[in-house]
Scaffold this motif. Structure first.
Motif, short mmCIF file in Angstrom:
data_model
loop_
_atom_site.label_atom_id
_atom_site.label_comp_id
_atom_site.label_asym_id
_atom_site.label_seq_id
_atom_site.Cartn_x
_atom_site.Cartn_y
_atom_site.Cartn_z
N LEU A 45 0.93 -1.19 -0.06
CA LEU A 45 0.09 -0.03 -0.06
C LEU A 45 0.73 1.23 -0.07
CD1 LEU A 45 -2.77 -1.01 2.72
CD2 LEU A 45 -2.94 -0.84 0.26
N GLN A 46 0.48 2.17 -0.58
CA GLN A 46 0.95 3.36 -0.68
C GLN A 46 0.13 4.45 0.34
OE1 GLN A 46 2.62 5.02 -4.57
NE2 GLN A 46 2.76 6.97 -3.71
N ALA A 47 0.77 4.73 1.46
CA ALA A 47 0.07 5.66 2.49
C ALA A 47 0.31 7.06 1.98
CB ALA A 47 0.87 5.25 3.89
N SER A 48 -0.87 7.83 2.14
CA SER A 48 -0.96 9.10 1.68
C SER A 48 -0.90 10.14 2.98
CB SER A 48 -1.85 9.79 0.82
OG SER A 48 -3.30 9.49 1.40
N THR A 49 -1.14 9.39 4.25
CA THR A 49 -1.19 10.24 5.37
C THR A 49 -0.50 9.45 6.50
OG1 THR A 49 -3.11 9.10 6.19
CG2 THR A 49 -3.62 10.93 5.15
N GLN A 50 -0.26 10.25 7.56
CA GLN A 50 0.59 9.48 8.78
C GLN A 50 -0.46 8.33 9.26
OE1 GLN A 50 1.87 11.87 11.89
NE2 GLN A 50 1.78 10.44 13.40
N THR A 392 17.27 -2.39 3.73
CA THR A 392 17.27 -1.52 2.82
C THR A 392 15.93 -1.51 1.94
OG1 THR A 392 19.37 -0.98 2.87
CG2 THR A 392 18.17 -0.33 0.90
N LEU A 393 15.41 -0.26 1.66
CA LEU A 393 14.37 -0.17 0.70
C LEU A 393 14.45 0.61 -0.40
CD1 LEU A 393 11.53 0.44 3.46
CD2 LEU A 393 11.33 -1.33 2.00
N MET A 394 14.84 -0.09 -1.46
CA MET A 394 15.27 0.53 -2.97
C MET A 394 14.44 1.44 -3.41
SD MET A 394 18.36 -0.96 -3.09
CE MET A 394 18.88 -0.90 -4.99
N ASN A 395 15.08 2.65 -3.77
CA ASN A 395 14.31 3.82 -4.15
C ASN A 395 12.85 4.41 -3.52
OD1 ASN A 395 16.26 4.47 -6.33
ND2 ASN A 395 15.57 2.32 -7.14
N SER A 396 13.03 4.13 -2.18
CA SER A 396 11.64 4.39 -1.62
C SER A 396 12.03 5.69 -0.55
CB SER A 396 11.29 3.23 -0.63
OG SER A 396 10.87 2.20 -1.32
N HIS A 397 11.13 6.39 -0.34
CA HIS A 397 11.04 7.45 0.79
C HIS A 397 10.10 7.24 1.85
CE1 HIS A 397 13.50 10.42 -1.61
NE2 HIS A 397 12.83 9.54 -2.63
N ILE A 398 10.76 7.55 3.16
CA ILE A 398 9.66 7.43 4.39
C ILE A 398 9.37 8.86 4.68
CG2 ILE A 398 9.61 6.66 6.71
CD1 ILE A 398 11.97 4.74 5.80
N TYR A 399 7.61 9.08 4.53
CA TYR A 399 7.40 10.38 4.91
C TYR A 399 6.82 10.45 6.15
CZ TYR A 399 7.93 10.96 -0.10
OH TYR A 399 8.65 11.08 -1.59
N TYR A 400 6.35 9.56 6.84
CA TYR A 400 5.82 9.68 8.19
C TYR A 400 6.71 9.10 9.21
CZ TYR A 400 2.34 10.59 4.46
OH TYR A 400 1.70 11.21 3.24
N PRO A 401 6.46 9.37 10.40
CA PRO A 401 7.01 8.73 11.56
C PRO A 401 6.65 7.20 11.86
CG PRO A 401 6.28 10.76 12.40
CD PRO A 401 5.52 10.43 11.09
N PRO A 402 7.61 6.29 12.05
CA PRO A 402 7.13 4.87 12.35
C PRO A 402 6.34 4.89 13.82
CG PRO A 402 9.50 5.35 12.73
CD PRO A 402 9.05 6.50 12.37
N PHE A 422 7.48 4.44 -2.86
CA PHE A 422 8.07 4.18 -3.91
C PHE A 422 7.72 5.15 -5.35
CE2 PHE A 422 9.90 1.97 -7.78
CZ PHE A 422 11.02 1.20 -7.16
N LEU A 423 9.07 5.84 -5.42
CA LEU A 423 8.40 6.93 -6.42
C LEU A 423 8.53 6.53 -8.06
CD1 LEU A 423 10.14 9.92 -4.66
CD2 LEU A 423 7.88 8.99 -4.60
N ARG A 424 8.89 5.42 -8.24
CA ARG A 424 8.87 5.07 -9.71
C ARG A 424 8.00 3.98 -10.17
NH1 ARG A 424 15.63 4.15 -10.06
NH2 ARG A 424 16.13 6.41 -9.69
N LYS A 425 7.80 3.80 -11.36
CA LYS A 425 6.77 2.84 -11.93
C LYS A 425 7.11 1.55 -11.83
CE LYS A 425 5.28 6.17 -15.63
NZ LYS A 425 5.22 6.27 -17.14
N GLU A 426 8.27 0.98 -11.65
CA GLU A 426 8.65 -0.27 -11.56
C GLU A 426 8.68 -0.99 -10.21
OE1 GLU A 426 12.63 1.92 -11.77
OE2 GLU A 426 10.71 1.91 -12.56
N GLY A 427 8.27 -0.11 -9.39
CA GLY A 427 8.09 -0.58 -7.90
C GLY A 427 7.08 -0.60 -7.16
N SER A 428 7.13 -1.04 -6.01
CA SER A 428 5.60 -1.07 -4.99
C SER A 428 6.01 -0.24 -4.00
CB SER A 428 5.03 -2.28 -5.10
OG SER A 428 5.80 -3.08 -4.33
N SER A 429 5.16 0.60 -3.32
CA SER A 429 5.26 1.14 -2.04
C SER A 429 4.61 0.00 -1.01
CB SER A 429 4.08 2.21 -1.85
OG SER A 429 4.81 3.19 -2.46
#
Length: 437
Positions: A45-50, A392-402, A422-429
């Motif tokens: 899932l790609q979370a859009s909020t905390q 390690t999570l390749m090409n991912s960003h962590i936007y919210y506190p764990p 994940f910000l690219r098309k070839e991966g998944s959040s």
């Protein structure tokens, strides 16, 4: 008889050897800074909020999916069982017509999600629709969805409306705050100063313990003025206000923990940067204590507050103060790959959980690009020592506190849960859960 005695002795020696090996393994595990723990479960899932949790359930808003026609930023609220990672229920949320930031709030036994025209609430266990609020005034060309918080069935939101009829931002905005229940307006309040917007830099409005902290700014011929308006949510009464020019000692950050707001002022002397942390009673506006330091308050527990102190000689200094008196307790340094301010940080049970990122293969262009590998590291809050980290999570960003979570009151295991995008098309959040050693 002798054979039986030999067998018994062998069993004793075997058990002693096994216990020694287990003890050595635990010692090595505790002192190995390269310990990497694997996820117990993963949800794509790609979370859009905390993320928000009740303990048993984790709530995630799936990132909006954009479609050209009609213009629709749709999203879905998922409830995930924190022990198994399985989806318990899901509800499609009312769409956005304009791209904005949704809010997810858990309050008094209801999980709320905001949308263009209001707020919807669901029963956390089943996902059954429970309540809805409708914003009562048409925004027109203003800035939409400024939900600030919910307290005892009252939703507080704000609208910033351009002053001129052509909705030109050059003329400034007039900001209005409204409190509503499901049937009517409880109260409304208009900021007396114009030309401003809700929020100061990264300082956002917040409802805490029935009190609204409303940060805002407005521009004058003498410069920008920043201000706090603090209000009682139930009555709309203004409890206290504060304002100050941005320079030379501008407000750097402000965080509410419990009944206290911690403000950080950053300025310059003739020779070096200077700053000060102030602890202010949220209800009265009276200062409890202050401490001279250039830094930001990042977290608090029952007795202490944690301050990030930027330095040139290390990747991160932290200072711990007594929460009630401001007395200095200790300082520790953590070592990270990414040495900028840790924006997403959680402090619990003697550990500081901080996102880290390794940037590789940087290319220059109109926007620029790079490979970003992210993870969460767990540091000891006494020594700063790295205890363990996630893969390690390749090409991912962590936007919210764990989140540090226990699935139930009976469970002894605690979990670290966080989302990576994940910000690219070839991966998944992913949303992942790890059992804390």
């Amino acid at each position: 008889m002798s054979n039986s005695r030999k067998l018994i002795n062998f069993g004793k020696y075997f058990l002693i050897s096994l216990l020694l090996l287990l003890g050595l393994n635990l010692v090595a595990h505790a002192n190995n800074p390269e310990v990497i723990i694997q996820p117990e479960w993963t949800a794509n899932l790609q979370a859009s909020t905390q993320l928000i949790t009740t303990g048993e359930h984790l709530f995630v808003i799936e990132n909006p999916k954009y479609s050209e026609e009609p213009r629709d930023y749709s999203a879905t609220l998922f409830a995930i069982n924190t022990a198994s990672g399985k989806v318990q229920w899901q509800q499609k949320l009312p769409p956005y017509q304009t791209l904005g930031s949704r809010q997810l709030i858990l309050e008094n036994g209801t999980i709320y999600a905001s949308h263009d025209n209001g707020v919807v609430g669901f029963e956390p266990e089943t996902g059954s629709p429970k309540i809805s609020f409708k914003y009562v005034e048409d925004m027109g060309g203003g800035i939409r969805d400024r939900l600030m918080g919910i307290h005892q069935g009252i939703a507080v939101y704000g609208d910033s409306i351009p002053i001129d009829e052509n909705f030109s931002s050059s003329a400034g905005y007039q900001t209005k705050v409204l409190a509503i229940d499901k049937d009517k307006i409880i109260w409304s309040y208009q900021l007396p100063k114009t030309n401003g917007l809700i929020g100061i830099q990264a300082i956002k409005p917040e409802v805490q313990n029935g009190i609204l902290l409303l940060p805002s700014f407005h521009d004058t011929t003498a410069g920008r003025i920043e201000q706090f308006t603090v209000m009682d949510v139930a009555s709309g009464k203004v409890l206290w206000t504060w304002e100050a020019p941005q320079n030379p000692n501008g407000l750097w950050s402000a965080n509410v923990f419990g009944d206290t707001i911690y403000t950080s002022v950053f300025g310059h002397t003739k020779t070096q940067p200077s700053g000060r942390i102030r602890a202010i009673d949220l209800k009265t506006g009276k200062e409890k204590w202050s401490y001279v330091i250039t830094g930001k308050v990042k977290a608090a527990n029952e007795r202490e507050i944690l301050i990030w102190e930027p330095t040139r000689n290390s990747s991160g200094n932290f200072v711990v103060l007594d929460k009630e008196t401001g007395r200095f307790l200790r300082r520790f340094t953590v070592t990270r790959e990414y040495d900028r301010e840790p924006t997403n940080l959680t402090w619990a049970d003697g550990r500081v959980y901080i996102e880290d990122m390794e940037i590789k293969n940087v290319t220059l262009g109109f926007y620029g690009s790079a490979d970003n590998n992210s993870w969460i590291s767990a540091f000891d809050d006494k020594t700063g020592k790295l205890v363990w980290r996630t893969p390690t999570l390749m090409n991912s960003h962590i936007y919210y506190p764990p989140i540090v979570n226990r699935a139930s009151d009976k469970s002894e295991k605690k979990h670290l849960i966080f989302a990576s995008n994940f910000l690219r098309k070839e991966g998944s959040s992913k949303v992942q859960s790890f059992i804390i050693p």
